[in-house]
Each structure stands twice: as C-alpha cells, then as structure tokens.
Design an enzyme around this catalytic site. Sequence first.
Site, PDB file in Angstrom:
ATOM      1  N   GLY A  45       0.832  -1.200   0.000  1.00 57.26           N
ATOM      2  CA  GLY A  45       0.000   0.000   0.000  1.00 57.26           C
ATOM      3  C   GLY A  45       0.864   1.246   0.000  1.00 57.26           C
ATOM      4  N   GLN A  50       2.981  10.217   1.096  1.00 58.44           N
ATOM      5  CA  GLN A  50       4.306   9.599   1.191  1.00 58.44           C
ATOM      6  C   GLN A  50       5.212  10.026   0.037  1.00 58.44           C
ATOM      7  OE1 GLN A  50       2.430   5.500   1.965  1.00 58.44           O
ATOM      8  NE2 GLN A  50       4.404   5.361   3.002  1.00 58.44           N
ATOM      9  N   CYS A  94       5.824   0.178   7.087  1.00 62.45           N
ATOM     10  CA  CYS A  94       5.458   1.329   6.263  1.00 62.45           C
ATOM     11  C   CYS A  94       6.657   1.686   5.393  1.00 62.45           C
ATOM     12  CB  CYS A  94       5.091   2.507   7.169  1.00 62.45           C
ATOM     13  SG  CYS A  94       4.606   3.983   6.265  1.00 62.45           S
ATOM     14  N   LEU A  95       6.414   1.968   4.118  1.00 63.14           N
ATOM     15  CA  LEU A  95       7.519   2.304   3.221  1.00 63.14           C
ATOM     16  C   LEU A  95       8.205   3.610   3.633  1.00 63.14           C
ATOM     17  CD1 LEU A  95       5.970   1.283  -0.225  1.00 63.14           C
ATOM     18  CD2 LEU A  95       7.650   0.023   1.138  1.00 63.14           C
ATOM     19  N   HIS A 136      -4.554   1.668   7.416  1.00 66.11           N
ATOM     20  CA  HIS A 136      -3.202   2.238   7.518  1.00 66.11           C
ATOM     21  C   HIS A 136      -3.029   3.359   6.481  1.00 66.11           C
ATOM     22  CE1 HIS A 136       1.376   1.601   7.791  1.00 66.11           C
ATOM     23  NE2 HIS A 136       1.229   2.380   6.751  1.00 66.11           N
ATOM     24  N   GLU A 137      -3.479   3.107   5.242  1.00 64.08           N
ATOM     25  CA  GLU A 137      -3.294   4.109   4.177  1.00 64.08           C
ATOM     26  C   GLU A 137      -4.195   5.323   4.397  1.00 64.08           C
ATOM     27  OE1 GLU A 137      -0.738   3.739   2.535  1.00 64.08           O
ATOM     28  OE2 GLU A 137      -0.438   1.618   2.960  1.00 64.08           O
ATOM     29  N   HIS A 140      -2.685   7.734   6.691  1.00 66.23           N
ATOM     30  CA  HIS A 140      -1.686   8.626   6.064  1.00 66.23           C
ATOM     31  C   HIS A 140      -2.344   9.919   5.581  1.00 66.23           C
ATOM     32  CE1 HIS A 140       2.181   6.590   5.947  1.00 66.23           C
ATOM     33  NE2 HIS A 140       1.635   5.468   5.514  1.00 66.23           N
TER      34      HIS A 140
HETATM   35 NI    NI Z   1       2.500   3.567   5.535  1.00 67.43          NI
END
Ligand code: NI
Length: 174
Positions: A45, A50, A94-95, A136-137, A140
Amino acid sequence: MKLPILIHPDPRLKKVAEPVTDLSDGLRLLADDMLATMYDAPGIGLAAPQLGVATRLIVLDCVKEEGAAPRPLAMFNPYVIASSDEVSTYEEGCLSIPEVYADVTRPEAVTVGWVDPNGASREETFDGLWATCIQHEIDHLEGKLFIDYLSALKRQLITRKMVKLKRDRAREQM
Ligand code: NI
C-alpha cells in the site's frame, strides 16, 4: 514511473491531505506511478502524502498468494463507512519507516467508500490484511503513521533510528 518515497520524520507526512475535486489525467497518472512505486519497493500500500503530495489518494494490492492474479486498487477520497467491533492485530510496516515493524490492533473488517480512476463511486467491505492496509493508508491522509499507535518511548526510538537512516543515506549519495 517510480517516485521517491519520503522517510519519517518529515512534516509532509503529518499534514491532512486535501480531497480530490477534479479527477484529472494528472491524478490518474499519479495513481499509476504510485502503483509502480509500491510494487517496486515492494509494498502492499502507498498513500500520496508519502510522495509529498497532499491529496486524498491511496493505492494498494494485498494479494499475497503465490501465483494469484494481482488486484491493483487506486482509491480517490477513500473513507470508512463502517467498521467491525471485532479487531485483529497485524505486524505493520510502512515504506516511509523502513525496516521497522510493530503490532497494531484495528477493526477486523471495514466498509469503505471511494472514487475509482474512472470517476465512479465504489463501496466494498474488506477484511483481514486488506482491511488493515486500507486503514493504515487512510491514516496517512490524516497525517497519521502506524507508530502513532505505539508508546511515546517506542516512537522516539524509531524516530531516532529514522533520522540516522536518512543521514546515512544522504552521506551515501555524496
Ligand atoms: Ni505507511
């Protein structure tokens, strides 16, 4: 096209993203680039903030069975319509916070509304990993990270680790 992913801490990761009011070709292209960036990472995701873009857009694909067909999803203005009382705990990552994983407890299932890249309104109920990933997304888009669910002490340790990681990476590029 692959895009660079911001690493925590970064003020752009803490901002509330703006709703999409005009679904332009530019935004559709951004969604495609986000999917390419996510698959390349690899991740399941990714949210526009991000990449430093304060727009309510997330992409995901939580298919993980070997050999199963991928299911890339791009969601504009996603929102949770209903969540289950039942919860589940997943070890999240998380990226934007590389190499850090921690257990987070969230509703086990969520019904989500969104606008797809064709401009159509969609609604679907997701459970398991998909439900966790979507929540989670969407976090963000509110400027919230999964480490915000952890204790202040754990969060500080992780943030310090990320500051060091960014410094090391910057040095490598010199
Ligand atoms: Ni994340």
